[in-house]
Design a protein around this motif. Structure first.
Motif, PDB file in Angstrom:
ATOM      1  N   ARG A  48       1.004  -1.292  -0.164  1.00  0.00           N
ATOM      2  CA  ARG A  48       0.119   0.313  -0.141  1.00  0.00           C
ATOM      3  C   ARG A  48       1.135   1.508   0.134  1.00  0.00           C
ATOM      4  NH1 ARG A  48      -5.577   1.302   1.939  1.00  0.00           N
ATOM      5  NH2 ARG A  48      -5.781   2.744   2.364  1.00  0.00           N
ATOM      6  N   ASN A  49       1.664   1.558   1.055  1.00  0.00           N
ATOM      7  CA  ASN A  49       2.449   2.780   0.852  1.00  0.00           C
ATOM      8  C   ASN A  49       3.842   1.847   1.859  1.00  0.00           C
ATOM      9  OD1 ASN A  49       0.690   2.682   3.324  1.00  0.00           O
ATOM     10  ND2 ASN A  49       2.087   4.327   3.987  1.00  0.00           N
ATOM     11  N   THR A  50       4.859   3.280   1.366  1.00  0.00           N
ATOM     12  CA  THR A  50       6.058   3.166   2.676  1.00  0.00           C
ATOM     13  C   THR A  50       6.315   5.083   3.475  1.00  0.00           C
ATOM     14  OG1 THR A  50       6.657   1.625   0.804  1.00  0.00           O
ATOM     15  CG2 THR A  50       8.713   3.059   2.692  1.00  0.00           C
ATOM     16  N   THR A  51       6.370   5.044   4.598  1.00  0.00           N
ATOM     17  CA  THR A  51       6.135   6.239   5.159  1.00  0.00           C
ATOM     18  C   THR A  51       7.607   6.527   5.221  1.00  0.00           C
ATOM     19  OG1 THR A  51       6.499   5.864   7.507  1.00  0.00           O
ATOM     20  CG2 THR A  51       4.227   5.848   6.775  1.00  0.00           C
ATOM     21  N   THR A  52       8.228   7.820   4.958  1.00  0.00           N
ATOM     22  CA  THR A  52       9.689   8.613   4.866  1.00  0.00           C
ATOM     23  C   THR A  52       9.620   8.059   6.198  1.00  0.00           C
ATOM     24  OG1 THR A  52       8.627  10.578   6.185  1.00  0.00           O
ATOM     25  CG2 THR A  52       8.474  10.755   3.934  1.00  0.00           C
ATOM     26  N   PHE A  53      11.159   8.132   6.716  1.00  0.00           N
ATOM     27  CA  PHE A  53      11.965   7.676   7.328  1.00  0.00           C
ATOM     28  C   PHE A  53      12.283   8.409   8.477  1.00  0.00           C
ATOM     29  CE2 PHE A  53      16.040   7.416   9.925  1.00  0.00           C
ATOM     30  CZ  PHE A  53      15.631   6.375   9.978  1.00  0.00           C
ATOM     31  N   ASN A  54      12.181   8.366   9.334  1.00  0.00           N
ATOM     32  CA  ASN A  54      11.668   9.626  10.855  1.00  0.00           C
ATOM     33  C   ASN A  54      13.171   9.850  11.192  1.00  0.00           C
ATOM     34  OD1 ASN A  54      11.149  10.977  13.332  1.00  0.00           O
ATOM     35  ND2 ASN A  54       9.153  10.832  13.032  1.00  0.00           N
ATOM     36  N   SER A  55      13.927  10.369  11.306  1.00  0.00           N
ATOM     37  CA  SER A  55      15.069  10.323  12.370  1.00  0.00           C
ATOM     38  C   SER A  55      15.222  10.583  13.630  1.00  0.00           C
ATOM     39  CB  SER A  55      16.112  11.762  11.177  1.00  0.00           C
ATOM     40  OG  SER A  55      15.497  12.415  11.822  1.00  0.00           O
ATOM     41  N   THR A  64      12.541   9.461  15.464  1.00  0.00           N
ATOM     42  CA  THR A  64      12.217   7.539  15.982  1.00  0.00           C
ATOM     43  C   THR A  64      13.139   6.191  15.297  1.00  0.00           C
ATOM     44  OG1 THR A  64      10.856   7.204  14.123  1.00  0.00           O
ATOM     45  CG2 THR A  64       9.933   8.239  16.314  1.00  0.00           C
ATOM     46  N   GLY A  65      13.340   7.141  14.537  1.00  0.00           N
ATOM     47  CA  GLY A  65      14.417   5.927  13.717  1.00  0.00           C
ATOM     48  C   GLY A  65      14.088   4.927  12.961  1.00  0.00           C
ATOM     49  N   HIS A  66      12.435   5.225  13.069  1.00  0.00           N
ATOM     50  CA  HIS A  66      11.243   4.064  12.003  1.00  0.00           C
ATOM     51  C   HIS A  66      10.734   4.702  10.276  1.00  0.00           C
ATOM     52  CE1 HIS A  66      11.576   2.360  16.393  1.00  0.00           C
ATOM     53  NE2 HIS A  66      10.995   1.079  15.727  1.00  0.00           N
ATOM     54  N   ILE A  67      10.195   3.673  10.028  1.00  0.00           N
ATOM     55  CA  ILE A  67      10.311   4.209   9.224  1.00  0.00           C
ATOM     56  C   ILE A  67       8.523   2.964   9.064  1.00  0.00           C
ATOM     57  CG2 ILE A  67      11.171   1.666   7.564  1.00  0.00           C
ATOM     58  CD1 ILE A  67      11.160   3.970   4.888  1.00  0.00           C
ATOM     59  N   GLY A  68       7.550   3.289   8.518  1.00  0.00           N
ATOM     60  CA  GLY A  68       6.494   2.886   8.722  1.00  0.00           C
ATOM     61  C   GLY A  68       6.026   1.921   7.020  1.00  0.00           C
ATOM     62  N   LEU A  69       5.424   1.173   7.124  1.00  0.00           N
ATOM     63  CA  LEU A  69       5.519  -0.027   5.916  1.00  0.00           C
ATOM     64  C   LEU A  69       3.612  -0.135   5.614  1.00  0.00           C
ATOM     65  CD1 LEU A  69       7.865  -2.671   5.970  1.00  0.00           C
ATOM     66  CD2 LEU A  69       7.380  -0.179   3.979  1.00  0.00           C
ATOM     67  N   GLY A  70       2.469  -0.039   4.899  1.00  0.00           N
ATOM     68  CA  GLY A  70       1.191  -0.419   5.220  1.00  0.00           C
ATOM     69  C   GLY A  70       1.081  -1.109   3.712  1.00  0.00           C
ATOM     70  N   PHE A  71       0.053  -2.495   3.929  1.00  0.00           N
ATOM     71  CA  PHE A  71      -0.388  -3.418   3.234  1.00  0.00           C
ATOM     72  C   PHE A  71      -1.871  -3.754   3.090  1.00  0.00           C
ATOM     73  CE2 PHE A  71       3.567  -3.795   4.480  1.00  0.00           C
ATOM     74  CZ  PHE A  71       4.330  -4.757   3.852  1.00  0.00           C
ATOM     75  N   SER A 131       5.201  -0.279  11.651  1.00  0.00           N
ATOM     76  CA  SER A 131       6.444   0.758  11.812  1.00  0.00           C
ATOM     77  C   SER A 131       8.224  -0.062  12.316  1.00  0.00           C
ATOM     78  CB  SER A 131       6.246   1.640  13.346  1.00  0.00           C
ATOM     79  OG  SER A 131       7.789   1.961  13.311  1.00  0.00           O
ATOM     80  N   ILE A 132       9.293   0.143  11.828  1.00  0.00           N
ATOM     81  CA  ILE A 132      10.038  -0.529  11.418  1.00  0.00           C
ATOM     82  C   ILE A 132      11.117  -0.182  11.417  1.00  0.00           C
ATOM     83  CG2 ILE A 132       9.275  -3.431  10.882  1.00  0.00           C
ATOM     84  CD1 ILE A 132      10.576  -2.663   8.522  1.00  0.00           C
ATOM     85  N   ASP A 133      12.326  -0.297  12.278  1.00  0.00           N
ATOM     86  CA  ASP A 133      14.074   0.950  12.819  1.00  0.00           C
ATOM     87  C   ASP A 133      14.311   0.682  11.098  1.00  0.00           C
ATOM     88  OD1 ASP A 133      15.092  -1.456  12.955  1.00  0.00           O
ATOM     89  OD2 ASP A 133      14.605  -1.752  15.615  1.00  0.00           O
ATOM     90  N   GLU A 134      15.460   1.207  11.791  1.00  0.00           N
ATOM     91  CA  GLU A 134      16.646   1.162  10.262  1.00  0.00           C
ATOM     92  C   GLU A 134      16.973  -0.235  10.279  1.00  0.00           C
ATOM     93  OE1 GLU A 134      20.171   3.922   8.483  1.00  0.00           O
ATOM     94  OE2 GLU A 134      19.171   3.962  10.581  1.00  0.00           O
ATOM     95  N   ASN A 135      17.798  -0.679  11.118  1.00  0.00           N
ATOM     96  CA  ASN A 135      18.432  -1.646  11.118  1.00  0.00           C
ATOM     97  C   ASN A 135      17.402  -2.911   9.709  1.00  0.00           C
ATOM     98  OD1 ASN A 135      20.905  -1.563  11.399  1.00  0.00           O
ATOM     99  ND2 ASN A 135      20.992  -2.931  13.471  1.00  0.00           N
ATOM    100  N   HIS A 136      16.127  -3.166  10.692  1.00  0.00           N
ATOM    101  CA  HIS A 136      15.124  -3.943  10.512  1.00  0.00           C
ATOM    102  C   HIS A 136      14.445  -3.596   9.157  1.00  0.00           C
ATOM    103  CE1 HIS A 136      14.892  -5.459  14.955  1.00  0.00           C
ATOM    104  NE2 HIS A 136      15.416  -6.966  13.994  1.00  0.00           N
ATOM    105  N   ALA A 137      14.743  -2.431   7.826  1.00  0.00           N
ATOM    106  CA  ALA A 137      14.069  -1.458   7.137  1.00  0.00           C
ATOM    107  C   ALA A 137      15.002  -2.177   6.142  1.00  0.00           C
ATOM    108  CB  ALA A 137      13.646  -0.684   7.239  1.00  0.00           C
ATOM    109  N   ARG A 138      16.609  -1.717   6.515  1.00  0.00           N
ATOM    110  CA  ARG A 138      17.782  -2.125   5.518  1.00  0.00           C
ATOM    111  C   ARG A 138      17.731  -4.198   5.416  1.00  0.00           C
ATOM    112  NH1 ARG A 138      20.320   2.019   4.605  1.00  0.00           N
ATOM    113  NH2 ARG A 138      20.038   3.959   5.592  1.00  0.00           N
TER     114      ARG A 138
END
Length: 71
Positions: free
Chosen positions: A14-21, A23-30, A41-48
């Motif tokens: 569905r979507n990906t949010t911008t990275f929030n520096s 909180t260190g998180h990015i959002g994914l929607g399905f 909402s997942i942290d940068e390490n897990h997103a990478r």
């Protein structure tokens, strides 16, 4: 290639949010097959790691697909 287990829900991206520096998180929607929306909402390490594992698992696109994507 092994089949995907039935325990996984069928969904479309569905979507990906911008990275929030802050909180260190990015959002994914399905969008789930049942009509609900699943958001995480997942942290940068897990997103990478997610990006790396998806790229590792997907077959390489053909040259034509890459050429079309560049226009």
């Amino acid at each position: 290639m092994s089949p995907i287990s039935a325990i996984y829900l069928s969904a479309t991206w569905r979507n990906t949010t911008t990275f929030n520096s802050e909180t260190g998180h990015i959002g994914l929607g399905f969008d789930l097959a049942n009509g609900q929306v699943f958001r995480i909402s997942i942290d940068e390490n897990h997103a990478r790691h997610l990006v790396k594992t998806i790229l590792d698992q997907l077959p390489l696109p053909s040259v034509d697909v890459l050429r079309d994507a560049s226009h």
